[in-house]
Design a protein around this motif. Structure first.
Motif, PDB file in Angstrom:
ATOM      1  N   GLU A   1       0.854  -1.202   0.000  1.00  0.00           N
ATOM      2  CA  GLU A   1       0.000   0.000   0.000  1.00  0.00           C
ATOM      3  C   GLU A   1       0.881   1.240   0.000  1.00  0.00           C
ATOM      4  O   GLU A   1       1.790   1.369   0.821  1.00  0.00           O
ATOM      5  CB  GLU A   1      -0.945   0.038   1.216  1.00  0.00           C
ATOM      6  CG  GLU A   1      -1.829   1.294   1.191  1.00  0.00           C
ATOM      7  CD  GLU A   1      -2.934   1.327   2.246  1.00  0.00           C
ATOM      8  OE1 GLU A   1      -2.946   0.459   3.131  1.00  0.00           O
ATOM      9  OE2 GLU A   1      -3.774   2.256   2.168  1.00  0.00           O
ATOM     10  N   VAL A   2       0.596   2.143  -0.932  1.00  0.00           N
ATOM     11  CA  VAL A   2       1.359   3.394  -1.058  1.00  0.00           C
ATOM     12  C   VAL A   2       0.364   4.554  -1.019  1.00  0.00           C
ATOM     13  O   VAL A   2      -0.627   4.548  -1.754  1.00  0.00           O
ATOM     14  CB  VAL A   2       2.130   3.437  -2.400  1.00  0.00           C
ATOM     15  CG1 VAL A   2       2.969   4.711  -2.483  1.00  0.00           C
ATOM     16  CG2 VAL A   2       2.995   2.208  -2.572  1.00  0.00           C
ATOM     17  N   ARG A   3       0.632   5.518  -0.160  1.00  0.00           N
ATOM     18  CA  ARG A   3      -0.255   6.676  -0.043  1.00  0.00           C
ATOM     19  C   ARG A   3       0.525   7.971  -0.174  1.00  0.00           C
ATOM     20  O   ARG A   3       1.607   8.127   0.418  1.00  0.00           O
ATOM     21  CB  ARG A   3      -0.963   6.673   1.323  1.00  0.00           C
ATOM     22  CG  ARG A   3      -1.951   5.544   1.484  1.00  0.00           C
ATOM     23  CD  ARG A   3      -3.238   5.780   0.712  1.00  0.00           C
ATOM     24  NE  ARG A   3      -4.014   4.554   0.541  1.00  0.00           N
ATOM     25  CZ  ARG A   3      -5.182   4.493  -0.087  1.00  0.00           C
ATOM     26  NH1 ARG A   3      -5.720   5.576  -0.616  1.00  0.00           N
ATOM     27  NH2 ARG A   3      -5.806   3.356  -0.215  1.00  0.00           N
ATOM     28  N   ALA A   4      -0.021   8.886  -0.949  1.00  0.00           N
ATOM     29  CA  ALA A   4       0.510  10.257  -1.019  1.00  0.00           C
ATOM     30  C   ALA A   4      -0.405  11.106  -0.151  1.00  0.00           C
ATOM     31  O   ALA A   4      -1.638  11.056  -0.289  1.00  0.00           O
ATOM     32  CB  ALA A   4       0.512  10.748  -2.459  1.00  0.00           C
ATOM     33  N   ILE A   5       0.189  11.865   0.754  1.00  0.00           N
ATOM     34  CA  ILE A   5      -0.605  12.565   1.769  1.00  0.00           C
ATOM     35  C   ILE A   5      -1.190  13.867   1.213  1.00  0.00           C
ATOM     36  O   ILE A   5      -0.467  14.782   0.818  1.00  0.00           O
ATOM     37  CB  ILE A   5       0.256  12.850   3.022  1.00  0.00           C
ATOM     38  CG1 ILE A   5       0.845  11.534   3.567  1.00  0.00           C
ATOM     39  CG2 ILE A   5      -0.563  13.563   4.089  1.00  0.00           C
ATOM     40  CD1 ILE A   5      -0.179  10.440   3.872  1.00  0.00           C
ATOM     41  N   SER A   6      -2.528  13.905   1.214  1.00  0.00           N
ATOM     42  CA  SER A   6      -3.247  15.057   0.653  1.00  0.00           C
ATOM     43  C   SER A   6      -3.774  15.999   1.723  1.00  0.00           C
ATOM     44  O   SER A   6      -4.143  17.137   1.423  1.00  0.00           O
ATOM     45  CB  SER A   6      -4.439  14.562  -0.181  1.00  0.00           C
ATOM     46  OG  SER A   6      -5.258  13.696   0.584  1.00  0.00           O
ATOM     47  N   ASN A   7      -3.835  15.509   2.959  1.00  0.00           N
ATOM     48  CA  ASN A   7      -4.459  16.310   4.037  1.00  0.00           C
ATOM     49  C   ASN A   7      -4.019  15.779   5.390  1.00  0.00           C
ATOM     50  O   ASN A   7      -3.666  14.611   5.507  1.00  0.00           O
ATOM     51  CB  ASN A   7      -5.990  16.221   3.934  1.00  0.00           C
ATOM     52  CG  ASN A   7      -6.490  14.787   4.007  1.00  0.00           C
ATOM     53  OD1 ASN A   7      -6.414  14.052   3.021  1.00  0.00           O
ATOM     54  ND2 ASN A   7      -6.966  14.374   5.155  1.00  0.00           N
ATOM     55  N   PRO A   8      -4.044  16.659   6.391  1.00  0.00           N
ATOM     56  CA  PRO A   8      -3.748  16.152   7.739  1.00  0.00           C
ATOM     57  C   PRO A   8      -4.958  15.416   8.312  1.00  0.00           C
ATOM     58  O   PRO A   8      -6.101  15.778   8.002  1.00  0.00           O
ATOM     59  CB  PRO A   8      -3.463  17.428   8.542  1.00  0.00           C
ATOM     60  CG  PRO A   8      -3.843  18.587   7.703  1.00  0.00           C
ATOM     61  CD  PRO A   8      -4.280  18.110   6.356  1.00  0.00           C
ATOM     62  N   VAL A   9      -4.700  14.389   9.125  1.00  0.00           N
ATOM     63  CA  VAL A   9      -5.788  13.725   9.858  1.00  0.00           C
ATOM     64  C   VAL A   9      -6.119  14.608  11.056  1.00  0.00           C
ATOM     65  O   VAL A   9      -5.236  14.915  11.862  1.00  0.00           O
ATOM     66  CB  VAL A   9      -5.350  12.328  10.348  1.00  0.00           C
ATOM     67  CG1 VAL A   9      -6.452  11.694  11.186  1.00  0.00           C
ATOM     68  CG2 VAL A   9      -4.979  11.436   9.175  1.00  0.00           C
ATOM     69  N   GLY A  10      -7.363  15.022  11.156  1.00  0.00           N
ATOM     70  CA  GLY A  10      -7.746  15.882  12.272  1.00  0.00           C
ATOM     71  C   GLY A  10      -9.030  16.617  11.957  1.00  0.00           C
ATOM     72  O   GLY A  10      -9.822  16.159  11.114  1.00  0.00           O
ATOM     73  N   PRO A  11      -9.235  17.759  12.607  1.00  0.00           N
ATOM     74  CA  PRO A  11     -10.479  18.508  12.398  1.00  0.00           C
ATOM     75  C   PRO A  11     -10.709  18.787  10.915  1.00  0.00           C
ATOM     76  O   PRO A  11      -9.771  19.145  10.198  1.00  0.00           O
ATOM     77  CB  PRO A  11     -10.242  19.816  13.170  1.00  0.00           C
ATOM     78  CG  PRO A  11      -9.182  19.481  14.171  1.00  0.00           C
ATOM     79  CD  PRO A  11      -8.328  18.408  13.559  1.00  0.00           C
ATOM     80  N   ARG A  12     -11.944  18.582  10.481  1.00  0.00           N
ATOM     81  CA  ARG A  12     -12.239  18.721   9.047  1.00  0.00           C
ATOM     82  C   ARG A  12     -11.920  20.126   8.550  1.00  0.00           C
ATOM     83  O   ARG A  12     -12.426  21.112   9.079  1.00  0.00           O
ATOM     84  CB  ARG A  12     -13.717  18.389   8.806  1.00  0.00           C
ATOM     85  CG  ARG A  12     -14.140  18.469   7.360  1.00  0.00           C
ATOM     86  CD  ARG A  12     -15.564  17.961   7.200  1.00  0.00           C
ATOM     87  NE  ARG A  12     -16.120  18.291   5.899  1.00  0.00           N
ATOM     88  CZ  ARG A  12     -15.832  17.657   4.772  1.00  0.00           C
ATOM     89  NH1 ARG A  12     -14.991  16.643   4.785  1.00  0.00           N
ATOM     90  NH2 ARG A  12     -16.380  18.022   3.632  1.00  0.00           N
TER      91      ARG A  12
END
Ligand SMILES: O=C(O)c1cccc(C(=O)CC[C@H]2O[C@@H](n3cnc4c(=O)[nH]cnc43)[C@H](O)[C@@H]2O)c1
Length: 225
Positions: free
Chosen positions: A182-193
């Motif tokens: 599994e490979v992911r490119a990070i588009s957003n932080p995990v947290g408040p929308r």
């Protein structure tokens, strides 16, 4: 997905939809069809964008960003624009709520919650594209609050990212006895929308650049783990 052939390995790219159920159904169908046609795959790759857990650096570290509240200090993370290769693919919300908190299905006596891609493949792919390695969580709901982000981080301190398909793809691959990546490119932080903070275009560009870099690794990798 890659197929072992006498000459160059063939690759099929499949858009299986959003979420673990669509990903499992689409992947399992493709694997079964290919096997029935006598052209089986030998590796399954789940790739896409994902949310990155912010790093929690020790207070006072120059440039230390504000991380996930509740995460142990020093916990690494994955900033927007970075790449993550999963060394563990873990489903985070498959289980039961109990008075003591969340219980994964394995504690209830069912199934699995984690799949582990071949370590040498993870190492080589990550080195080729400059990715971090760590747990990538599979969730059915995109995290939208600091509380949920903190809860996930506490239960999964090695988690660098969350996305919605990896575990489904991994379950299908396991059913067919195949390794998964599994490979992911990070588009957003995990947290408040904060939808305005998502950088989907940049993440997709980073993912496509990464594929260019690690494709030779996939071509030459043998199942030696
Ligand atoms: O909420 C919105 O407005 C919205 C707009 C566009 C896309 C979405 C998604 O939820 C895309 C889900 C898709 O992308 C992966 N992904 C990306 N970031 C995350 C995340 O922080 N948590 C979970 N999944 C994420 C996911 O694998 C899906 O394929 C929403």
């Amino acid at each position: 997905m890659a197929r072992a052939l006498a000459e160059a390995p063939a690759r099929d790219v499949l858009a299986v939809g959003v979420g673990p159920a669509a990903a499992a159904a689409g992947t399992a169908t493709a694997l079964a069809r290919a096997a029935a046609e006598g052209r089986p795959f030998d590796l399954v790759v789940s790739a896409g964008i994902g949310g990155g857990f912010p790093p929690d650096l020790p207070p006072g570290t120059p440039g230390a960003p504000v991380g996930t509240p509740g995460a142990p200090v020093g916990t690494p993370g994955a900033p927007v624009g970075s790449l993550v290769v999963a060394d563990e693919i873990t489903v985070a919300d498959l289980g039961a709520e109990t008075p003591e908190g969340f219980a994964p299905v394995t504690e209830l006596g069912f199934g699995a919650v984690t799949h582990r891609p071949p370590p040498s493949l993870v190492r080589e792919v990550a080195a080729a594209c400059g990715a971090a390695t760590g747990t990538v969580l599979t969730v059915s709901t995109v995290t939208g609050s600091a509380e949920r982000a903190a809860g996930l981080r506490l239960r999964h301190p090695r988690a660098l990212a969350e996305a919605m398909e990896g575990f489904g793809v991994a379950e299908a691959a396991a059913l067919h006895g195949l390794p998964v990546l599994e490979v992911r490119a990070i588009s957003n932080p995990v947290g408040p929308r904060d939808r305005a903070a998502w950088r989907i275009g940049d993440a997709l560009a980073a993912l496509s650049d990464a594929f260019g870099k690690f494709a030779p690794v996939l071509r030459s990798w043998n199942t030696h783990d």
